[in-house]
Design a protein around this motif. Structure first.
Motif, PDB file in Angstrom:
ATOM      1  N   ARG A  60     -25.888  13.398  23.465  1.00 46.87           N
ATOM      2  CA  ARG A  60     -24.612  13.404  24.170  1.00 46.87           C
ATOM      3  C   ARG A  60     -23.795  14.615  23.690  1.00 46.87           C
TER       4      ARG A  60
ATOM      5  N   SER B 253     -21.419   6.887  30.923  1.00 50.05           N
ATOM      6  CA  SER B 253     -21.350   6.244  29.600  1.00 50.05           C
ATOM      7  C   SER B 253     -20.959   7.252  28.525  1.00 50.05           C
TER       8      SER B 253
ATOM      9  N   SER C 141     -19.271   7.418  24.091  1.00 50.17           N
ATOM     10  CA  SER C 141     -18.988   6.705  22.847  1.00 50.17           C
ATOM     11  C   SER C 141     -17.566   6.169  22.859  1.00 50.17           C
TER      12      SER C 141
ATOM     13  N   LEU D  81     -13.924   9.003  18.711  1.00 51.94           N
ATOM     14  CA  LEU D  81     -14.515   9.333  17.405  1.00 51.94           C
ATOM     15  C   LEU D  81     -13.640  10.289  16.608  1.00 51.94           C
TER      16      LEU D  81
ATOM     17  N   CYS E 212     -25.343  14.086  16.280  1.00 51.25           N
ATOM     18  CA  CYS E 212     -25.171  12.633  16.444  1.00 51.25           C
ATOM     19  C   CYS E 212     -23.716  12.246  16.717  1.00 51.25           C
TER      20      CYS E 212
ATOM     21  N   LEU F 289     -21.869  10.843  14.674  1.00 54.45           N
ATOM     22  CA  LEU F 289     -21.607   9.552  14.017  1.00 54.45           C
ATOM     23  C   LEU F 289     -21.741   9.611  12.505  1.00 54.45           C
TER      24      LEU F 289
END
Ligand code: FAD
Ligand code: FES
Length: 260
Positions: free
Chosen positions: A51, A88, A90, A93, A218, A220
């Motif tokens: 993404r 879609s 996340s 963040l 990522c 994340l």
């Protein structure tokens, strides 16, 4: 998370504005955060696998806005998404800007750095600040949403490298001329610009927050692909831009490790 595309509008040959409806996302989002968004149109393909990170440019009711420049495959695919589609992404963040209240603020945006700065300008204005925005691009095509920005700032100073819009030159030049007017500085844009802004602010003893668009895989905190170095006391420590950033104290960033 899943949201519905309300508009995916071409602003010029490079830039798009994407508005997505998602109540859950809007409830959680804070100024300065970013999103990792799926750009693939079909579940049966894995390309692009990762993404793409984009800053949150605005929140309005149950909708949020992204502003992006088409630079490669992911952003090109994103530009082809149609109104009404489900897309879609996340949850919001990263960390956030630290908005001040009732201060004289200078905001600097370079090119696509305008995305998080747009929402920040609106937030600071609502908190009673004076908001001066210095917005630079290479050419007139790199400065977008001018009328909208005029409404949420006290002064909008546009610069371009070739003089095709606003003042010809670097965005830092008019900022330096007015430096004594400010209490706090915020910036997002190319790394050399963020370094220059931070050095100017430090020299003038002004607090400065910068948002770094480091390359991310990522988003994340797992891959360590977005490490930068910052000073903590006498030490230099590693920080993951996606989790401990993207917003950092510009006076603490070890710029030689960022502007490689
Ligand atoms: C926290 C964060 C917020 C961001 N916010 C925005 C935003 O609001 N709007 C926006 O247009 N872009 C933003 N970016 C940059 C955006 O993520 C990249 O432009 C995008 O991922 C490129 O994907 P692509 O598949 O189109 O291009 P790719 O095919 O992956 O790359 C195309 C070209 O873009 C360069 N590139 C890719 N990612 C970056 C990056 N992070 N910084 C500099 N160059 C890069 C590559 O080196 C290559 O030259 C942000 C990045 C981060 C990390
Ligand atoms: S992008 Fe993977 S750790 Fe930051």
């Amino acid at each position: 998370m899943l949201g519905k595309i309300i508009r995916n509008q071409k602003l010029n040959d490079k830039y798009y504005l994407l508005e997505i409806k998602c109540e859950e996302f809007v409830r959680e989002a804070k100024v300065g955060q970013f999103i990792m968004i799926n750009t693939r149109h079909h579940d049966y393909t894995s390309d692009p696998l990762l993404r793409r990170p984009l800053g949150i440019a605005n929140i309005d009711g149950d909708k949020f806005t992204l502003v992006y420049m088409v630079v490669g495959k992911g952003t090109r695919l994103l530009s082809e998404w149609q109104k009404g589609s489900d897309i879609s992404f996340s949850a919001p963040l990263g960390n956030t800007f630290t908005p001040v209240k009732e201060q004289r603020t200078a905001l600097l945006a370079g090119g696509i750095g305008i995305a998080p700065i747009f929402w920040l300008a609106k937030t600071l204005k609502e908190a009673g600040c004076i908001v001066d925005l210095y917005y630079g691009g290479r050419t007139a095509d790199d400065v977008v949403l001018i009328e909208e920005l005029k409404e949420i700032t006290d002064h909008l100073i546009v610069t371009t490298n070739d003089g095709s819009a606003g003042i010809k030159g670097m965005v830092t030049e008019p900022f330096i001329d007015n430096i004594e007017s400010y209490d706090t500085v915020y910036a997002c844009g190319p790394k050399p610009m963020l370094r220059a802004v931070s050095e100017i602010a430090v020299k003038n003893e002004l607090p400065v927050e910068v948002s770094l668009d480091e390359r991310m895989a990522c988003g994340l905190g797992a891959c360590l692909g977005c490490i930068i170095y910052v000073k903590e006391g006498d030490e230099v420590v590693q920080k993951r831009c996606c989790v401990e950033g993207p917003v950092f104290d510009g006076s603490k960033v070890v710029w030689d490790t960022v502007c490689k």
